[in-house]
Design a protein around this motif. Structure first.
Motif, short mmCIF file in Angstrom:
data_model
loop_
_atom_site.label_atom_id
_atom_site.label_comp_id
_atom_site.label_asym_id
_atom_site.label_seq_id
_atom_site.Cartn_x
_atom_site.Cartn_y
_atom_site.Cartn_z
N THR A 113 0.99 -1.28 0.16
CA THR A 113 0.16 -0.38 -0.33
C THR A 113 0.78 1.40 0.08
O THR A 113 0.62 2.05 -0.77
CB THR A 113 -1.26 -0.11 1.39
N ASN A 114 2.56 1.29 0.32
CA ASN A 114 2.79 2.55 0.54
C ASN A 114 3.66 2.66 -0.77
O ASN A 114 3.78 4.06 -1.29
CB ASN A 114 3.67 2.19 1.59
N GLY A 115 3.58 1.28 -1.33
CA GLY A 115 4.53 1.37 -2.39
C GLY A 115 3.54 2.11 -3.89
O GLY A 115 3.50 3.11 -4.43
N TYR A 116 2.61 2.23 -3.35
CA TYR A 116 1.31 2.07 -4.60
C TYR A 116 0.86 3.46 -4.31
O TYR A 116 0.87 4.63 -5.39
CB TYR A 116 -0.14 0.84 -4.47
N GLN A 117 0.84 3.94 -2.80
CA GLN A 117 0.89 5.23 -2.39
C GLN A 117 1.79 6.04 -3.00
O GLN A 117 1.86 7.22 -4.07
CB GLN A 117 0.24 5.83 -1.03
N ALA A 118 2.68 5.63 -3.27
CA ALA A 118 4.17 6.79 -3.65
C ALA A 118 4.60 6.60 -5.19
O ALA A 118 4.53 7.71 -5.78
CB ALA A 118 5.56 5.96 -2.83
N ALA A 119 3.68 5.41 -5.81
CA ALA A 119 4.02 5.86 -7.22
C ALA A 119 2.82 6.43 -7.76
O ALA A 119 3.38 6.83 -8.84
CB ALA A 119 4.04 4.14 -7.85
N LEU A 120 1.73 6.46 -7.09
CA LEU A 120 0.55 7.11 -8.34
C LEU A 120 1.24 8.95 -7.11
O LEU A 120 0.93 9.74 -8.45
CB LEU A 120 -0.69 7.04 -6.78
N ARG A 121 1.34 9.15 -5.93
CA ARG A 121 2.10 10.32 -5.76
C ARG A 121 2.67 10.90 -6.69
O ARG A 121 3.41 12.10 -6.40
CB ARG A 121 2.24 10.58 -3.78
N TRP A 122 4.10 10.11 -6.99
CA TRP A 122 5.19 11.00 -7.36
C TRP A 122 5.08 9.85 -9.50
O TRP A 122 6.01 11.21 -9.96
CB TRP A 122 6.56 10.01 -7.02
N LEU A 128 -1.23 13.69 -8.73
CA LEU A 128 -2.17 13.55 -7.33
C LEU A 128 -1.30 14.72 -6.76
O LEU A 128 -0.24 14.99 -7.21
CB LEU A 128 -2.11 12.45 -6.62
N THR A 129 -2.91 15.61 -6.71
CA THR A 129 -2.16 16.86 -5.43
C THR A 129 -2.22 16.30 -3.87
O THR A 129 -1.40 17.06 -2.61
CB THR A 129 -2.78 17.90 -5.88
N GLY A 130 -2.92 15.34 -3.64
CA GLY A 130 -3.47 14.77 -2.31
C GLY A 130 -3.81 13.59 -2.45
O GLY A 130 -4.13 13.02 -2.49
N TYR A 131 -3.07 12.52 -0.78
CA TYR A 131 -3.63 11.18 -0.38
C TYR A 131 -3.85 11.07 0.71
O TYR A 131 -2.50 11.04 1.32
CB TYR A 131 -2.09 10.32 -1.58
N ASP A 132 -4.32 10.95 0.46
CA ASP A 132 -5.18 10.66 3.12
C ASP A 132 -5.77 9.58 2.79
O ASP A 132 -7.00 9.34 2.38
CB ASP A 132 -5.87 11.69 3.18
N VAL A 133 -5.42 8.70 3.86
CA VAL A 133 -5.28 7.45 4.00
C VAL A 133 -6.79 8.09 5.10
O VAL A 133 -6.84 8.67 6.19
CB VAL A 133 -4.56 6.24 5.02
N MET A 134 -7.98 7.16 4.67
CA MET A 134 -9.19 7.49 5.92
C MET A 134 -9.89 6.64 6.59
O MET A 134 -10.09 7.56 7.21
CB MET A 134 -10.99 8.51 4.58
N GLN A 135 -9.59 5.42 5.87
CA GLN A 135 -10.07 4.02 6.27
C GLN A 135 -8.57 3.33 6.74
O GLN A 135 -8.50 3.21 5.09
CB GLN A 135 -11.40 4.09 6.65
N SER A 136 -8.43 3.06 7.66
CA SER A 136 -6.95 2.99 7.38
C SER A 136 -7.00 0.79 7.08
O SER A 136 -8.23 0.47 7.31
CB SER A 136 -6.36 2.80 9.40
N LEU A 137 -6.12 0.31 6.88
CA LEU A 137 -5.98 -1.14 6.41
C LEU A 137 -7.11 -2.21 7.14
O LEU A 137 -6.72 -1.88 8.85
CB LEU A 137 -4.99 -1.89 6.25
N ARG A 138 -7.77 -2.64 6.65
CA ARG A 138 -8.97 -3.89 7.56
C ARG A 138 -8.64 -5.20 6.62
O ARG A 138 -8.77 -5.24 5.78
CB ARG A 138 -10.30 -3.62 8.15
#
Length: 138
Positions: free
Chosen positions: A40-49, A75-85
């Motif tokens: 999830t961190n890698g995916y987020q970083a790939a989208l953000r950058w 992308l200008t923002g990526y915020d986790v609203m509901q963490s992993l479950r």
């Protein structure tokens, strides 16, 4: 007397084996959780950058490839609203809020992405089953 010792040794060995099996299960669970966090961190970083080819590599190979035009998408923002479950050991859910714009329009838009991740035991990896976010192009 030897029979009593044999039973004690057998019970001790069975107890040790049970502890080892429980420990292995915990280690496997921790490895899977760490792999999920890394995915999830890698995916987020790939989208953000803007590394969209890298983000595509996180998609579940069993789903059809998306047809998204990434040209000018930022992308200008990526915020986790509901963490992993994890409803089960092979599925994980996460809700994120994404702000983005297309550089030629300079209008910031927002979407909510309901991510569904699937554990692939053959590859020992998590894959994004829900697909890429639905970026509005207009």
């Amino acid at each position: 007397m030897f029979r009593r010792w044999g039973v004690k040794i057998l019970l001790t060995c069975l107890g040790i084996a049970a502890l080892l099996l429980a420990g292995c299960s915990t280690v496997e669970k921790d490895k899977r959780a760490n792999a999920l966090q890394a995915a999830t961190n890698g995916y987020q970083a790939a989208l953000r950058w803007g590394y969209y080819d890298t983000a595509l590599a996180f998609l579940d190979p069993q789903t059809p490839p998306p047809t998204i035009n990434f040209k000018g998408l930022r992308l200008t923002g990526y915020d986790v609203m509901q963490s992993l479950r994890m409803p089960d050991k092979a599925t994980a859910l996460q809700t994120v809020s994404i702000e983005y714009l297309y550089e030629d329009r300079q209008v910031v838009k927002q979407l909510t992405d309901q991510q569904r991740w699937r554990w692939d035991a053959a590859h020992h990896a998590w894959f994004l089953q829900s697909g890429l976010p639905k970026f509005e192009t207009r």
